[in-house]
Design an enzyme around this catalytic site. Structure first.
Site, mmCIF file in Angstrom:
data_model
loop_
_atom_site.group_PDB
_atom_site.id
_atom_site.type_symbol
_atom_site.label_atom_id
_atom_site.label_comp_id
_atom_site.label_asym_id
_atom_site.label_seq_id
_atom_site.Cartn_x
_atom_site.Cartn_y
_atom_site.Cartn_z
ATOM 1 C CG HIS A 1 -1.913 1.128 1.240
ATOM 2 N ND1 HIS A 1 -3.278 0.923 1.283
ATOM 3 C CD2 HIS A 1 -1.742 2.475 1.245
ATOM 4 C CE1 HIS A 1 -3.904 2.089 1.313
ATOM 5 N NE2 HIS A 1 -2.978 3.056 1.293
ATOM 6 C CG HIS B 1 -0.810 6.838 -1.782
ATOM 7 N ND1 HIS B 1 -2.059 6.972 -2.371
ATOM 8 C CD2 HIS B 1 -1.027 6.203 -0.601
ATOM 9 C CE1 HIS B 1 -2.987 6.456 -1.580
ATOM 10 N NE2 HIS B 1 -2.389 5.968 -0.499
ATOM 11 C CG HIS C 1 -7.407 4.408 0.689
ATOM 12 N ND1 HIS C 1 -7.080 3.859 -0.534
ATOM 13 C CD2 HIS C 1 -6.299 5.093 1.101
ATOM 14 C CE1 HIS C 1 -5.842 4.197 -0.842
ATOM 15 N NE2 HIS C 1 -5.349 4.932 0.124
ATOM 16 C CD GLU D 1 -6.443 7.552 5.767
ATOM 17 O OE1 GLU D 1 -5.301 7.974 6.027
ATOM 18 O OE2 GLU D 1 -6.852 7.389 4.597
#
Length: 422
Positions: free
Chosen positions: A60, A62, A211, A214
């Site tokens: 995971h 970005h 996601h 969160e």
């Protein structure tokens, strides 16, 4: 045959039961692990009891956001502040060249630290999907022999429920060979968005990575909505849910109900300990001490048979000001934040959350285990025990790819200076 002599290998890294270390010699031939034997004197590299781990799997990240902090910092350290900063930056700065250079900088860091497989989320609300996904496909091919790459679309609930937009995103994901994803929490239409996403993934034969929750808002139930959607539609692909932070502030019946549904749906969970510790329970004023650690109920998920992993998440962007895509740092901080160290005879099994278990969850070709016939993609340490390994940053580690040591020099941040100009 080349030999690594006197190595300490966690049984868990070899796919064996037990939480101990095995002292052995490792034979390497034609870039693969060829044999194990009892330690003997002879030619080869003497590790003097040093630990050997498989190269890491970071599931995971970005890569498209990485390293924009110098030009777009988070104004107050909050999740909302991060989102606003990224939206502003992406709307005017994320050209193909900009994203490529930052993405490749991140990959060079990860490679030098010893990572062999990475999954990245890509901001994909149109028109960004056309820029980032075509670029990712090119970078994936260029890095194929160094780091195995996967990508996931990242959109919000409004995009999912906009038929034209979501169809365009899903078509691009299918074309490039990625996973379908999103980010939802307490939005009023979160349940509808989760069902729409699962149905679209089923129609196109795509796996899912989202996601969810969160947030510290106990009204967020996106993980439960996702599990309901998977169960009710009969979806059979892989499903991974990240973050799931809200469970720690919900009541016990909600926790139990959600975890049981996740187990029944076959969903895997990835926690992002460093980023969640940074963002969650932060006051916009910056003058309030956080109480919660931000991570999800990883031990409880695991006890129910749910596959679990941890990962880097963001790197030097508004969602996390630090990090370097070093999976060992993730394990080191995860051990502290998530209490991986007790019971002590189970500690090494948690190291699989950045190696074999993580690779299996993602479905990488690279298995991230130390077995006969596996690629000799290994990380060698002077550290000999769990506490020695996690007490220091291990900057003197040796990274082997195909049995050969690589250059572990990290790229200089100055290489990106021109991208950070106003």
């Amino acid at each position: 045959m080349d030999w690594l002599r006197n190595a300490s290998v966690p049984s868990a890294m070899m796919g064996r039961a037990g939480g101990g270390l095995e002292r052995l010699d490792i034979g390497i031939e034609k870039g693969r692990i060829a044999s194990f034997s009892a330690p003997t004197a002879g030619p080869g590299r003497d590790l003097d009891g040093g630990l050997v781990l498989p190269a890491f799997a970071d599931i995971h990240t970005h890569l498209d956001k990485g390293h924009i902090w110098p030009r777009r910092p988070n104004p107050d350290g909050t999740w909302d502040g991060a989102l606003d900063a990224v939206l502003t930056d992406s709307s005017g700065r994320w050209s193909s060249d900009d994203v490529r250079r930052r993405m490749e900088f991140s990959l060079r860091c990860a490679y030098a630290h010893g990572t062999a497989a990475i999954r990245t989320h890509l901001d994909s609300v149109p028109p960004q999907h056309d820029i980032s996904w075509d670029l990712f496909a090119a970078v994936r091919d260029e890095w194929r022999d160094r780091v195995e790459l996967q990508a996931v679309s990242l959109v919000h609930a409004d995009c999912i429920l906009d038929t034209a937009q979501f169809d365009a995103v899903a078509a691009k994901v299918k074309e490039i060979g990625g996973l379908l994803g999103a980010a939802t929490a307490a939005e009023p239409d979160a349940r509808a968005a989760m069902f729409r996403l699962v149905e679209k993934a089923g129609d196109l034969g795509l796996d899912i990575d989202v996601h969810v929750d969160e947030t510290g808002d106990p009204n967020a139930h996106s993980l439960e909505h996702l599990a309901d959607a998977v169960i009710e539609t009969g979806f059979t692909g892989r499903v991974l849910a990240g973050h799931c932070c809200v469970l720690t502030v919900q009541d016990v019946p909600t926790q139990k109900r959600t975890i049981e549904k996740v187990a029944r749906a076959g969903i895997a969970i990835v926690s992002l300990p460093m980023c969640n510790l940074y963002l969650q329970d932060r006051a916009p004023s910056g003058h309030s001490t956080p109480i919660r650690r931000g991570v999800t109920l990883l031990h409880e998920f695991r006890a129910m048979g749910v596959p679990v992993a941890i990962a880097s998440d963001n790197t030097r962007d508004p969602f996390y000001a630090y990090g370097d895509l070093d999976a060992l740092e993730v394990l080191r901080e995860g051990a502290r934040i998530l209490h991986f160290d007790h019971p002590q005879d189970e500690a090494w099994s948690w190291a699989r959350t950045v190696t074999g278990d993580a690779a299996k969850i993602a479905g990488f070709d690279y298995a991230a285990e130390i077995k006969i016939g596996a690629p000799a993609n290994l990380v060698l340490f002077r550290a000999r025990t769990w506490t020695e390994l996690l007490a220091r940053a291990q900057t003197d580690r040796v990274v082997l790819r195909g049995g050969k040591a690589i250059d572990t020099t990290l790229p200089d941040y100055r290489e990106l200076d021109d991208l950070m100009e106003a």
